[in-house]
Enzyme design. Structure first.
Site, PDB file in Angstrom:
ATOM      1  N   ARG A  25       0.833  -1.214   0.000  1.00  0.00           N
ATOM      2  CA  ARG A  25       0.000   0.000   0.000  1.00  0.00           C
ATOM      3  C   ARG A  25       0.864   1.259   0.000  1.00  0.00           C
ATOM      4  O   ARG A  25       0.572   2.211  -0.710  1.00  0.00           O
ATOM      5  CB  ARG A  25      -0.942   0.001   1.214  1.00  0.00           C
ATOM      6  N   ASN A  43      -5.954  -2.928   2.348  1.00  0.00           N
ATOM      7  CA  ASN A  43      -5.898  -4.380   2.451  1.00  0.00           C
ATOM      8  C   ASN A  43      -7.323  -4.914   2.563  1.00  0.00           C
ATOM      9  O   ASN A  43      -8.201  -4.225   3.087  1.00  0.00           O
ATOM     10  CB  ASN A  43      -5.116  -4.811   3.689  1.00  0.00           C
TER      11      ASN A  43
END
Length: 100
Positions: A25, A43
């Site tokens: 990320r 996520n």
């Protein structure tokens, strides 16, 4: 006709593989910001990473390639899907954020 450079697009993505616990990320946000793109990444409980990215079409193409083939240094990308590709009249986000 508008050139590819000026057309704003939005696309949703989901990345499968070893993409959690490898700073995926963080690298996604950094790469999006380098390309001047906005959106979000998070996520999922299924072990994937999903998000939405928006910006000029030519930059979106570069980001899609990065998501499919590169990712973070320790990630392993098995598959990346793109859905809901659409043309925008204006960006819907002002930054690229990591959602919890």
């Amino acid at each position: 006709m508008a050139s590819v450079r000026n057309v704003l697009k939005s696309v949703d993505f989901e990345v499968f593989g070893r993409v959690q616990g490898v700073f995926f990320r963080k690298y996604t946000r950094k790469t999006a910001q380098q390309h001047g793109l906005v959106g979000w990444v998070m996520n999922t409980s299924a072990g994937t990473v999903k998000g939405q990215v928006q910006g000029p079409e030519e930059k979106l193409i570069l980001m899609k390639t990065w998501l499919k083939t590169k990712g973070s240094p320790k990630s392993r990308i098995d598959k990346c899907t793109f859905t809901n590709l659409r043309t925008l009249t204006a960006l819907e986000f002002s930054s690229f954020d990591i959602k919890k």
